[in-house]
Design a protein around this motif. Structure first.
Motif, PDB file in Angstrom:
ATOM      1  N   ALA A 574     -40.625  57.560  46.735  1.00  0.00           N
ATOM      2  CA  ALA A 574     -39.344  58.039  46.203  1.00  0.00           C
ATOM      3  C   ALA A 574     -38.449  58.570  47.323  1.00  0.00           C
ATOM      4  N   LEU A 575     -39.032  59.315  48.273  1.00  0.00           N
ATOM      5  CA  LEU A 575     -38.249  59.842  49.386  1.00  0.00           C
ATOM      6  C   LEU A 575     -37.694  58.721  50.246  1.00  0.00           C
ATOM      7  N   ARG A 576     -38.481  57.690  50.458  1.00  0.00           N
ATOM      8  CA  ARG A 576     -38.011  56.550  51.252  1.00  0.00           C
ATOM      9  C   ARG A 576     -36.848  55.847  50.569  1.00  0.00           C
ATOM     10  N   LYS A 577     -36.911  55.704  49.266  1.00  0.00           N
ATOM     11  CA  LYS A 577     -35.823  55.043  48.530  1.00  0.00           C
ATOM     12  C   LYS A 577     -34.538  55.861  48.591  1.00  0.00           C
ATOM     13  N   VAL A 578     -34.667  57.191  48.476  1.00  0.00           N
ATOM     14  CA  VAL A 578     -33.478  58.042  48.548  1.00  0.00           C
ATOM     15  C   VAL A 578     -32.831  57.944  49.931  1.00  0.00           C
ATOM     16  N   ARG A 579     -33.640  57.944  50.974  1.00  0.00           N
ATOM     17  CA  ARG A 579     -33.082  57.841  52.324  1.00  0.00           C
ATOM     18  C   ARG A 579     -32.411  56.498  52.553  1.00  0.00           C
ATOM     19  N   GLN A 580     -32.992  55.454  52.039  1.00  0.00           N
ATOM     20  CA  GLN A 580     -32.372  54.135  52.203  1.00  0.00           C
ATOM     21  C   GLN A 580     -31.057  54.042  51.442  1.00  0.00           C
ATOM     22  N   ASP A 581     -31.027  54.596  50.243  1.00  0.00           N
ATOM     23  CA  ASP A 581     -29.776  54.561  49.476  1.00  0.00           C
ATOM     24  C   ASP A 581     -28.678  55.351  50.173  1.00  0.00           C
ATOM     25  N   ALA A 582     -29.044  56.433  50.849  1.00  0.00           N
ATOM     26  CA  ALA A 582     -28.041  57.240  51.539  1.00  0.00           C
ATOM     27  C   ALA A 582     -27.644  56.656  52.879  1.00  0.00           C
ATOM     28  N   ASN A 583     -28.415  55.685  53.391  1.00  0.00           N
ATOM     29  CA  ASN A 583     -28.153  55.135  54.716  1.00  0.00           C
ATOM     30  C   ASN A 583     -27.629  53.703  54.671  1.00  0.00           C
ATOM     31  N   MET A 584     -27.256  53.220  53.510  1.00  0.00           N
ATOM     32  CA  MET A 584     -26.767  51.843  53.399  1.00  0.00           C
ATOM     33  C   MET A 584     -25.357  51.726  53.953  1.00  0.00           C
ATOM     34  N   TRP A 585     -25.120  50.643  54.715  1.00  0.00           N
ATOM     35  CA  TRP A 585     -23.780  50.411  55.250  1.00  0.00           C
ATOM     36  C   TRP A 585     -22.819  50.031  54.130  1.00  0.00           C
ATOM     37  N   PHE A 586     -23.291  49.232  53.171  1.00  0.00           N
ATOM     38  CA  PHE A 586     -22.515  48.871  51.996  1.00  0.00           C
ATOM     39  C   PHE A 586     -23.271  49.344  50.761  1.00  0.00           C
ATOM     40  N   ALA A 587     -22.589  50.084  49.913  1.00  0.00           N
ATOM     41  CA  ALA A 587     -23.209  50.569  48.683  1.00  0.00           C
ATOM     42  C   ALA A 587     -23.030  49.516  47.594  1.00  0.00           C
ATOM     43  N   PRO A 588     -24.097  48.938  47.093  1.00  0.00           N
ATOM     44  CA  PRO A 588     -23.951  47.905  46.045  1.00  0.00           C
ATOM     45  C   PRO A 588     -23.481  48.515  44.735  1.00  0.00           C
ATOM     46  N   HIS A 589     -22.628  47.793  44.071  1.00  0.00           N
ATOM     47  CA  HIS A 589     -22.093  48.239  42.785  1.00  0.00           C
ATOM     48  C   HIS A 589     -22.033  47.054  41.840  1.00  0.00           C
ATOM     49  N   THR A 590     -22.663  47.184  40.700  1.00  0.00           N
ATOM     50  CA  THR A 590     -22.663  46.117  39.704  1.00  0.00           C
ATOM     51  C   THR A 590     -21.354  46.161  38.924  1.00  0.00           C
ATOM     52  N   ILE A 591     -20.558  45.126  39.102  1.00  0.00           N
ATOM     53  CA  ILE A 591     -19.252  45.098  38.437  1.00  0.00           C
ATOM     54  C   ILE A 591     -19.419  44.818  36.951  1.00  0.00           C
ATOM     55  N   ASN A 592     -20.180  43.796  36.631  1.00  0.00           N
ATOM     56  CA  ASN A 592     -20.356  43.438  35.232  1.00  0.00           C
ATOM     57  C   ASN A 592     -21.558  42.525  35.110  1.00  0.00           C
ATOM     58  N   GLU A 593     -22.266  42.645  34.003  1.00  0.00           N
ATOM     59  CA  GLU A 593     -23.457  41.824  33.791  1.00  0.00           C
ATOM     60  C   GLU A 593     -23.284  40.808  32.668  1.00  0.00           C
ATOM     61  N   GLY A 594     -22.097  40.689  32.087  1.00  0.00           N
ATOM     62  CA  GLY A 594     -21.942  39.733  30.991  1.00  0.00           C
ATOM     63  C   GLY A 594     -20.533  39.195  30.819  1.00  0.00           C
ATOM     64  N   PHE A 595     -19.540  39.859  31.418  1.00  0.00           N
ATOM     65  CA  PHE A 595     -18.162  39.430  31.196  1.00  0.00           C
ATOM     66  C   PHE A 595     -17.833  38.160  31.985  1.00  0.00           C
ATOM     67  N   PHE A 596     -18.235  38.141  33.260  1.00  0.00           N
ATOM     68  CA  PHE A 596     -17.923  36.990  34.100  1.00  0.00           C
ATOM     69  C   PHE A 596     -19.101  36.011  34.019  1.00  0.00           C
ATOM     70  N   ARG A 597     -18.816  34.819  33.473  1.00  0.00           N
ATOM     71  CA  ARG A 597     -19.860  33.844  33.227  1.00  0.00           C
ATOM     72  C   ARG A 597     -19.469  32.488  33.789  1.00  0.00           C
ATOM     73  N   MET A 598     -20.504  31.756  34.175  1.00  0.00           N
ATOM     74  CA  MET A 598     -20.309  30.402  34.676  1.00  0.00           C
ATOM     75  C   MET A 598     -20.476  29.406  33.529  1.00  0.00           C
ATOM     76  N   PRO A 599     -19.698  28.317  33.564  1.00  0.00           N
ATOM     77  CA  PRO A 599     -19.882  27.304  32.515  1.00  0.00           C
ATOM     78  C   PRO A 599     -21.167  26.523  32.743  1.00  0.00           C
ATOM     79  N   PRO A 600     -21.695  25.890  31.727  1.00  0.00           N
ATOM     80  CA  PRO A 600     -22.898  25.062  31.920  1.00  0.00           C
ATOM     81  C   PRO A 600     -22.589  23.876  32.819  1.00  0.00           C
ATOM     82  N   LEU A 601     -23.642  23.259  33.318  1.00  0.00           N
ATOM     83  CA  LEU A 601     -23.482  22.142  34.227  1.00  0.00           C
ATOM     84  C   LEU A 601     -22.668  21.043  33.559  1.00  0.00           C
ATOM     85  N   GLY A 602     -21.576  20.675  34.183  1.00  0.00           N
ATOM     86  CA  GLY A 602     -20.698  19.636  33.623  1.00  0.00           C
ATOM     87  C   GLY A 602     -19.647  20.178  32.686  1.00  0.00           C
ATOM     88  N   GLY A 603     -19.683  21.476  32.361  1.00  0.00           N
ATOM     89  CA  GLY A 603     -18.699  22.053  31.467  1.00  0.00           C
ATOM     90  C   GLY A 603     -17.408  22.390  32.184  1.00  0.00           C
TER      91      GLY A 603
END
Length: 874
Positions: A574-603
């Motif tokens: 747990a301590l290692r994960k906290v240190r890594q999260d605080a030391n990241m050059w870019f902080a990842p942020h999930t914008i959306n998990e369902g709004f932006f979607r890709m069409p099916p193959l050929g769609g």
């Protein structure tokens, strides 16, 4: 008068039985840390257990490092001008004792003895004087000042005056002894309060007061010895080390700082404390009213210095022992120092430990003093405050000491690591934040030809790796730890099976049957081999990417030990994960998990009837703030969408632009830039936010559009940065034969220029920073605005341009031309020659990080040394 010396006269009531000499009592000196010599024949309670009869070194000592103790000014021991001369004083060789003012303010520096005229004019006595002298009876054993004893016919005022005059007239050799004591020339057997006070003065004092004065004397004596020991460290050890070739000059300063740390600060505090105690002793001897005020003031001053030294002490001791083990010259030097008379056969580690043990010993003495102090004495208010302060301080240093001891254990472990032949593992052990979290023995079971084989391991849990080590004892008793398996990074460490049942471990013990008689034993029967079974408690660890090949079942000796390992491993991960999260050059942020979607193959991405079914993959995004709200803009193949951050389901399409490649914001100028297939365009940032929050229609936003590039310009990429204090927009356009770099700067509303055809808003809010564009390499793929120059990333390197001095030749970095004689840099050049530079990242105030897409591995027998050369910011 006998022997030419005046004899004191004391007026003692006939019915008052004088107290016995306290030195004859068997239980009166139990409080002393250093009791009288006749009560300590083995010298067990000396300031140091090894203390011998050596005195201070004489000034003419033949030892090369023998600075003598400084000679105090003897004028300090003369009678102060404010002290009245005794009536029995016949010559200047005898000095009168000061009058013991009862419960006098310790900060008072006026005359210690009132004159006859002052007493005749109605001298006002302290409350304690009146209470003690007005009592008709005396309880034996009660702690009272000497002024309560008087004749039956004397009044309370005359009793105090007469007794003070008589105590002041006891002048045989006490002040000479006090002077020698403070100079350190008094024989050790005479360094006690009762040896410096005549019997007549001791007999008129109460038993508890005699014991209290003895404790006060012991505090002063221990403080004098402590200061002498600290001065000895500087004179006998530090100064010679600076002048003799014992330790190399390159390591000497670091060694002295590590071993002796801030000892000079502590010595300065205690020199001032000792001077004040000596001054109080000269003023009030033989009856010192209080020293609590002096100690309280100094305790508040040296707290920070002691805290730093005590927490650093384990590191200092470890460094001393390491140097002693490795350096024969250092061993010989300490051996010579051990024969110095002032050292008295003590080793250096004893002196290093002195500040650590000083405060607990001082606490013990002050606690004893409080027990012999009268209930109505002002010290009963000051001493508890000092004791509470010192006790809490000593307790507060324990976590720091434990952390330092863990650091020492970690250093010792790092020095003992042995890797497999030909194996190089970078554990990043020299990081300042690296620490050892847990270390202990565990067992592991191997499959052998017949059954199983048990092996005892030493498992070390660092804050970044888990190490499986096998201890081996080498010649000379040194223990080495062989790394039996590749360390597991905590990021990939997985735990399981901490509730598994126990498993027996068979052990063989060779023992002789001692119960049989000697006559009935035979050579074969007396030696028996017995097998015992011990229950072991298993748990499993494995690498997340190699669950089968790097899976280890470890066995603890008890259930408690297994629980300790489980807690330590979980907390470390747990301590290692906290240190890594605080030391990241870019902080990842999930914008959306369902709004932006890709069409099916050929769609198809675009839907019919204007209803969106698929947006396509997110290609760019930028956060910004407007109206007190934090928003985020997202670019997709179908356009630009904006929503409040954290409300992923509220995205709204605000711009209908095809395939936006990058988005940029300039809040200071209220600009929102979009790079898309149709070029580089600018919009109003506030209007964009209003449209997204449904407070404005989209028409004003479309009307604020400004085309920065021409319709036929093919824009490769866009960057926004600050250059020479100005905000610049840099974009590259590709022509038929060349690639050109354009630089424009935004204008404020009051600086807007007349419109041109490229602007449909009526204003031109961007102006060229340079008259003509700059020709750059054709293979350019990124731009990085620096402090004074511009970095252009191409296939063959990063070109540094100065836009204000285009005639100057550009520079290519990394520049290896000046590192021909540097093998590590030449190795780095070979590895970088086949890689593509992706860009520059500012990693410090004067450093740049060059990012490559990949460095091919080169087979070489040389050890790769990371490049530590700093690159100047351009």
């Amino acid at each position: 008068m006998a022997n030419g010396r005046p004899q004191p006269h004391l007026s003692i009531p006939p019915r008052t039985r004088p107290l016995s000499n306290p030195s004859l009592a068997t239980d009166s000196w139990n409080f002393l840390v250093t009791p009288p010599p006749d009560r300590d024949p083995l010298n067990l309670w000396a300031d140091d257990p090894q203390r011998s009869s050596f005195g201070l070194a004489s000034p003419d000592s033949t030892y090369p490092f023998d600075p003598s103790f400084p000679e105090p000014d003897t004028s300090l021991f003369e009678r102060p001008p404010s002290r009245a001369a005794s009536a029995y004083e016949s010559s200047g060789a005898y000095h009168g004792y000061p009058e013991p003012h009862l419960y006098r303010s310790t900060s008072h520096r006026a005359s210690l003895r009132p004159s006859i005229s002052q007493r005749s004019l109605g001298h006002r006595h302290a409350r304690s004087e009146v209470q003690l002298t007005s009592s008709p009876s005396v309880v034996r054993g009660e702690s009272r000042p000497p002024s309560f004893i008087g004749s039956d016919e004397s009044s309370p005022e005359s009793t105090v005056a007469v007794l003070s005059d008589e105590l002041s007239s006891l002048t045989f050799a006490s002040e000479e002894g006090l002077r020698k004591f403070q100079m350190g020339s008094l024989p050790e057997s005479d360094e006690a309060w009762h040896r410096l006070v005549p019997p007549e003065a001791r007999e008129v004092l109460d038993k508890k007061e005699v014991l209290r004065q003895s404790v006060i004397f012991e505090v002063i004596k221990s403080e004098r010895d402590y200061v002498q020991d600290l001065e000895l460290v500087k004179d006998v050890y530090i100064s010679p080390l600076l002048n003799l070739p014992v330790i190399s000059r390159s390591r000497l300063q670091g060694f002295l700082s590590e071993v002796f740390y801030n000892l000079d600060e502590i010595l300065a505090h205690h020199r001032r404390l000792l001077d004040q105690l000596f001054e109080r002793q000269r003023e009030q001897h033989p009856l010192i009213q209080s020293i609590a005020d002096i100690i309280l003031e100094t305790s508040l001053q040296f707290r920070q210095s002691y805290e730093a030294y005590i927490k650093h002490y384990p590191l200092a001791e470890a460094r001393h022992r390491t140097e002693l083990r490795r350096n024969p010259k250092y061993q010989s030097f300490l051996s010579q120092c051990g024969h110095h008379p002032r050292v008295r056969k003590r080793d250096l580690n004893t002196f290093i430990t002195r500040p650590v043990t000083r405060l607990p010993r001082l606490t013990l003495l002050l606690s004893t003093m409080q027990g012999y102090t009268a209930a109505d004495h002002p010290d009963q208010e000051t001493l508890p405050l000092i004791l509470s302060l010192l006790t809490q301080f000593v307790k507060s240093t324990q976590p720091g000491i434990e952390a330092a001891e863990s650091k020492v254990q970690f250093y010792a472990l790092c020095e003992s690591l042995v890797y497999q032949k030909g194996e190089i593992i970078d554990l990043d052990l020299f990081d300042e934040s690296r620490s050892l979290l847990h270390l202990g023995p565990l067992a592991r079971r191997y499959r052998a030809d017949v059954g199983y084989h048990w092996a005892d391991l030493n498992v070390a849990l660092l804050d970044n790796y888990l190490l499986l080590l096998k201890p081996e004892r080498r010649s000379g008793g040194e223990i080495r730890h062989v790394v039996v398996s590749r360390p597991i990074p905590l990021e990939y460490l997985c735990l399981s099976n901490f509730n598994s049942p126990t498993e027996p471990r068979k052990e063989k013990n060779n023992s002789i049957d001692q119960q049989q008689p000697q006559s009935s034993r035979s050579l074969l029967s007396s030696f028996s081999i017995r097998s015992t079974y011990r229950q072991m408690y298993p748990f499993t660890v494995h690498h997340a990417t190699s669950k089968m090949t790097r899976r280890y079942t470890l066995y603890a000796a008890s259930e408690e030990e297994r629980d300790k390992w489980r807690v330590a491993l979980v907390e470390a991960i747990a301590l290692r994960k906290v240190r890594q999260d605080a030391n990241m050059w870019f902080a990842p942020h999930t914008i959306n998990e369902g709004f932006f979607r890709m069409p099916p193959l050929g769609g198809q991405i675009h839907s019919s009837n204007g209803v969106r079914h698929f947006t396509g993959r997110i290609r760019c995004a930028v956060p910004f703030s407007s109206g007190g709200k934090n928003l985020i803009a997202v670019g997709c193949p179908t356009g630009v969408y904006v929503a409040v951050r954290g409300q992923s389901s509220q995205f709204r399409k605000v711009l209908q632009l095809p395939n936006p490649t990058s988005l940029h914001t300039i809040p200071s100028h209220n600009k929102f830039l979009v790079h898309c297939d149709s070029g580089l365009k600018a919009y109003s940032l506030d209007l964009l936010a209003r449209v997204a929050m449904h407070t404005s229609p989209p028409q004003p936003l479309d009307a604020s559009r400004e085309n920065i590039t021409a319709a036929d310009d093919l824009v490769l990429f866009v960057k926004v940065g600050r250059f020479a204090g100005k905000i610049l927009v840099l974009y590259a356009t590709k022509g038929l034969w060349q690639v050109q770099l354009h630089i424009v700067t935004p204008l404020l509303p009051d600086e807007a220029q007349p419109p041109k055809r490229r602007s449909i808003s009526g204003l031109l809010t961007f102006k060229p920073y340079l008259k003509d564009p700059i020709s750059i390499p054709k293979d350019v793929h990124d731009l990085t605005p620096l402090r004074r120059k511009i970095g252009i990333c191409a296939e063959r390197g990063i070109h540094i341009f100065d836009p204000e001095h285009l005639t100057t030749n550009y520079t290519i970095i990394p520049n290896f031309l000046t590192e021909e004689s540097n093998p590590p840099m030449q190795l780095l050049k070979q590895r970088c020659s086949g890689a593509k530079p992706l860009g520059l990242v500012k990693s410090g105030e004067d450093e740049l990080l060059v990012v490559f897409d990949g460095i091919p591995r080169i087979q070489s027998s040389q050890v790769f040394i990371p490049c530590t050369k700093k690159i100047q910011l351009f």
